[in-house]
Design a protein around this motif. Structure first.
Motif, mmCIF file in Angstrom:
data_model
loop_
_atom_site.group_PDB
_atom_site.id
_atom_site.type_symbol
_atom_site.label_atom_id
_atom_site.label_comp_id
_atom_site.label_asym_id
_atom_site.label_seq_id
_atom_site.Cartn_x
_atom_site.Cartn_y
_atom_site.Cartn_z
ATOM 1 N N HIS A 55 0.810 -1.210 0.000
ATOM 2 C CA HIS A 55 0.000 0.000 0.000
ATOM 3 C C HIS A 55 0.847 1.265 0.000
ATOM 4 C CE1 HIS A 55 -2.453 -3.221 1.845
ATOM 5 N NE2 HIS A 55 -3.391 -2.697 1.082
ATOM 6 N N SER A 56 0.243 2.332 -0.481
ATOM 7 C CA SER A 56 0.921 3.614 -0.548
ATOM 8 C C SER A 56 0.824 4.342 0.795
ATOM 9 C CB SER A 56 0.284 4.486 -1.629
ATOM 10 O OG SER A 56 -1.048 4.838 -1.256
ATOM 11 N N VAL A 57 1.646 5.367 0.949
ATOM 12 C CA VAL A 57 1.558 6.202 2.148
ATOM 13 C C VAL A 57 0.206 6.918 2.232
ATOM 14 C CG1 VAL A 57 2.559 8.174 3.360
ATOM 15 C CG2 VAL A 57 4.043 6.444 2.363
ATOM 16 N N PRO A 58 -0.326 7.487 1.116
ATOM 17 C CA PRO A 58 -1.664 8.091 1.200
ATOM 18 C C PRO A 58 -2.741 7.101 1.645
ATOM 19 C CG PRO A 58 -0.544 8.915 -0.746
ATOM 20 C CD PRO A 58 0.316 7.818 -0.182
ATOM 21 N N TRP A 59 -2.638 5.854 1.236
ATOM 22 C CA TRP A 59 -3.584 4.834 1.711
ATOM 23 C C TRP A 59 -3.500 4.728 3.232
ATOM 24 C CZ3 TRP A 59 -2.994 0.466 4.678
ATOM 25 C CH2 TRP A 59 -4.066 -0.430 4.721
ATOM 26 N N PHE A 60 -2.266 4.692 3.735
ATOM 27 C CA PHE A 60 -2.069 4.543 5.170
ATOM 28 C C PHE A 60 -2.586 5.766 5.932
ATOM 29 C CE2 PHE A 60 0.570 5.420 8.903
ATOM 30 C CZ PHE A 60 0.374 4.273 9.647
ATOM 31 N N THR A 61 -2.233 6.960 5.495
ATOM 32 C CA THR A 61 -2.660 8.150 6.237
ATOM 33 C C THR A 61 -4.177 8.323 6.192
ATOM 34 O OG1 THR A 61 -2.147 9.541 4.307
ATOM 35 C CG2 THR A 61 -0.475 9.378 6.042
ATOM 36 N N ALA A 62 -4.796 7.937 5.073
ATOM 37 C CA ALA A 62 -6.257 8.010 5.010
ATOM 38 C C ALA A 62 -6.892 7.045 6.000
ATOM 39 C CB ALA A 62 -6.737 7.710 3.593
ATOM 40 N N ARG A 63 -6.359 5.839 6.089
ATOM 41 C CA ARG A 63 -6.881 4.840 7.042
ATOM 42 C C ARG A 63 -6.670 5.288 8.488
ATOM 43 N NH1 ARG A 63 -9.369 -0.402 5.869
ATOM 44 N NH2 ARG A 63 -9.298 -0.566 3.585
ATOM 45 N N LEU A 64 -5.441 5.677 8.791
ATOM 46 C CA LEU A 64 -5.136 6.076 10.167
ATOM 47 C C LEU A 64 -5.877 7.361 10.536
ATOM 48 C CD1 LEU A 64 -3.513 5.608 12.765
ATOM 49 C CD2 LEU A 64 -1.649 6.945 11.739
ATOM 50 N N GLY A 65 -5.885 8.320 9.622
ATOM 51 C CA GLY A 65 -6.578 9.575 9.902
ATOM 52 C C GLY A 65 -8.068 9.391 10.079
ATOM 53 N N GLY A 66 -8.661 8.531 9.269
ATOM 54 C CA GLY A 66 -10.087 8.250 9.418
ATOM 55 C C GLY A 66 -10.406 7.605 10.749
ATOM 56 N N ALA A 67 -9.565 6.660 11.158
ATOM 57 C CA ALA A 67 -9.778 5.991 12.444
ATOM 58 C C ALA A 67 -9.603 6.973 13.603
ATOM 59 C CB ALA A 67 -8.805 4.823 12.592
ATOM 60 N N LEU A 68 -8.603 7.817 13.532
ATOM 61 C CA LEU A 68 -8.385 8.803 14.591
ATOM 62 C C LEU A 68 -9.553 9.775 14.701
ATOM 63 C CD1 LEU A 68 -4.618 9.637 14.003
ATOM 64 C CD2 LEU A 68 -5.586 8.608 16.062
ATOM 65 N N GLU A 93 -4.379 -3.910 11.276
ATOM 66 C CA GLU A 93 -5.213 -5.080 10.972
ATOM 67 C C GLU A 93 -5.708 -5.066 9.527
ATOM 68 O OE1 GLU A 93 -8.290 -4.939 13.853
ATOM 69 O OE2 GLU A 93 -6.988 -5.505 15.528
ATOM 70 N N ALA A 94 -5.839 -3.878 8.966
ATOM 71 C CA ALA A 94 -6.361 -3.760 7.602
ATOM 72 C C ALA A 94 -5.395 -4.287 6.546
ATOM 73 C CB ALA A 94 -6.704 -2.298 7.302
ATOM 74 N N HIS A 95 -4.094 -4.410 6.897
ATOM 75 C CA HIS A 95 -3.161 -4.937 5.883
ATOM 76 C C HIS A 95 -2.124 -5.900 6.458
ATOM 77 C CE1 HIS A 95 0.131 -1.580 6.289
ATOM 78 N NE2 HIS A 95 -0.630 -1.545 7.353
ATOM 79 N N ALA A 96 -2.397 -6.424 7.629
ATOM 80 C CA ALA A 96 -1.449 -7.354 8.257
ATOM 81 C C ALA A 96 -1.290 -8.645 7.471
ATOM 82 C CB ALA A 96 -1.894 -7.675 9.684
ATOM 83 N N ILE A 97 -2.342 -9.095 6.811
ATOM 84 C CA ILE A 97 -2.285 -10.366 6.081
ATOM 85 C C ILE A 97 -1.447 -10.241 4.820
ATOM 86 C CG2 ILE A 97 -3.666 -12.073 4.819
ATOM 87 C CD1 ILE A 97 -5.917 -11.573 6.781
ATOM 88 N N THR A 98 -1.511 -9.089 4.179
ATOM 89 C CA THR A 98 -0.847 -8.920 2.878
ATOM 90 C C THR A 98 0.541 -8.301 2.972
ATOM 91 O OG1 THR A 98 -1.891 -6.746 2.602
ATOM 92 C CG2 THR A 98 -3.052 -8.650 1.693
ATOM 93 N N CYS A 99 0.882 -7.692 4.092
ATOM 94 C CA CYS A 99 2.107 -6.886 4.165
ATOM 95 C C CYS A 99 2.978 -7.266 5.363
ATOM 96 C CB CYS A 99 1.749 -5.401 4.247
ATOM 97 S SG CYS A 99 0.674 -4.836 2.898
ATOM 98 N N ASP A 100 4.263 -6.973 5.245
ATOM 99 C CA ASP A 100 5.218 -7.216 6.327
ATOM 100 C C ASP A 100 5.275 -5.967 7.205
ATOM 101 O OD1 ASP A 100 7.287 -7.808 8.008
ATOM 102 O OD2 ASP A 100 8.864 -7.727 6.470
ATOM 103 N N LEU A 101 4.490 -5.965 8.251
ATOM 104 C CA LEU A 101 4.414 -4.786 9.115
ATOM 105 C C LEU A 101 5.617 -4.642 10.034
ATOM 106 C CD1 LEU A 101 0.633 -4.758 10.060
ATOM 107 C CD2 LEU A 101 1.787 -3.924 8.000
ATOM 108 N N SER A 102 6.507 -5.627 10.048
ATOM 109 C CA SER A 102 7.726 -5.513 10.849
ATOM 110 C C SER A 102 8.824 -4.762 10.112
ATOM 111 C CB SER A 102 8.237 -6.909 11.228
ATOM 112 O OG SER A 102 8.681 -7.613 10.075
ATOM 113 N N HIS A 103 8.630 -4.491 8.840
ATOM 114 C CA HIS A 103 9.628 -3.776 8.054
ATOM 115 C C HIS A 103 9.781 -2.352 8.609
ATOM 116 C CE1 HIS A 103 11.740 -1.976 4.663
ATOM 117 N NE2 HIS A 103 11.893 -3.179 4.133
ATOM 118 N N PRO A 104 11.007 -1.849 8.777
ATOM 119 C CA PRO A 104 11.173 -0.508 9.362
ATOM 120 C C PRO A 104 10.555 0.607 8.530
ATOM 121 C CG PRO A 104 13.259 -1.329 8.482
ATOM 122 C CD PRO A 104 12.315 -2.480 8.493
ATOM 123 N N ARG A 105 10.299 0.358 7.245
ATOM 124 C CA ARG A 105 9.702 1.376 6.394
ATOM 125 C C ARG A 105 8.259 1.057 6.010
ATOM 126 N NH1 ARG A 105 11.778 6.346 4.829
ATOM 127 N NH2 ARG A 105 13.902 6.498 5.638
#
Length: 267
Positions: A55-68, A93-105
């Motif tokens: 996922h892109s950074v805008p995808w992430f900020t939209a998800r996190l910002g919406g939840a906040l 949780e929205a992308h844990a299955i598809t992505c490596d969330l342990s990656h530093p970036r």
């Protein structure tokens, strides 16, 4: 800060044409009309190398910002720290299955979160976005998480060095990524509402006017936004960036132009 009629202004501009805006900004007012909130996120631009995420950074900020926004408006029984923790967990949780969330970036962002009621203004700041609180006498208090700014420049020499030793690590700096516990690292506080006349939240693309170009202090910055509008601050930053032909202010700027967001609220 009252809960009646208020002036609210939001400006968010990408760093250049054809580039996605990785910032997120919103102002929320509960349906009850009691109080309100603001959320400002500055998405961290990833390196050209692998990030472990689809996922892109805008995808992430939209998800996190919406939840906040949803949690801050609807869950007034939760602290802002708890809200940030839950929002990070929900986004992960929205992308844990598809992505490596342990990656530093893995996608991540700075956070400014404010909630106000008739009695209190609560705030939370994580990483290098800025919150300005103006009192009735016109004095301005900046709320800063300055851990990144205090690091020696040599420690920030390369992305690999930062990711290995500093990013979301003790002794380094913290951003909202995939670990909910990072919420405990945020700078938080609360002040009586009647002591706050106005507030402004800025991503570092807008705070350059103070921090990189030294055109004024924080009080002057807020007065500029009040008098001429949030867009005027962004426009002035763009002029300064364009005029910086000799790169006098380049030291400390990771890119020539950055996404710039300003949210201003005044009673």
């Amino acid at each position: 800060m009252q809960t009646g009629r208020m002036r609210m202004e939001v400006v968010s501009e990408p760093g250049g044409p054809g580039r996605p805006n990785e910032d997120f900004a919103t102002v929320g007012v509960p349906a009850s009309g009691q109080g309100g909130c603001l959320v400002v996120l500055d998405g961290v631009t990833p390196p050209r190398t692998e990030t472990g995420c689809l996922h892109s950074v805008p995808w992430f900020t939209a998800r996190l910002g919406g939840a906040l926004t949803e949690l801050t408006v609807s869950c007034r029984d939760l602290t802002l720290t708890e809200i940030l923790s839950r929002a990070i967990a929900r986004t992960a949780e929205a992308h844990a299955i598809t992505c490596d969330l342990s990656h530093p970036r893995t996608p991540q962002a700075t956070v400014v979160l404010v909630r106000w009621s008739a009695g209190t203004v609560e705030y939370l700041v994580l990483s290098d976005s800025v919150l300005l609180l103006e009192s009735e006498d016109g004095s301005v208090v900046p709320v800063l998480d300055d851990r990144l700014a205090r690091l020696p420049r040599a420690a920030l020499a390369t992305d690999a060095l930062v990711d290995t030793t500093l990013r979301n690590k003790e002794g380094g700096f913290f951003t909202a990524a995939a670990d909910p516990s990072v919420a405990d690292r945020a700078v938080t506080g609360a002040v009586p509402a009647d002591e706050v006349r106005a507030l402004a939240a800025l991503t570092d693309g807008a705070s350059r006017w103070v921090e990189k170009f030294h055109e004024g202090d924080w009080a002057q910055c807020l007065r500029l936004v009040r008098k001429e509008g949030a867009q005027a601050l962004v426009d002035r930053v763009r002029v300064l960036e364009a005029a910086d032909r000799q790169e006098r202010a380049w030291l400390g700027r990771s890119k020539t132009h950055d996404d710039a967001t300003v949210v201003f609220v005044e009673r």
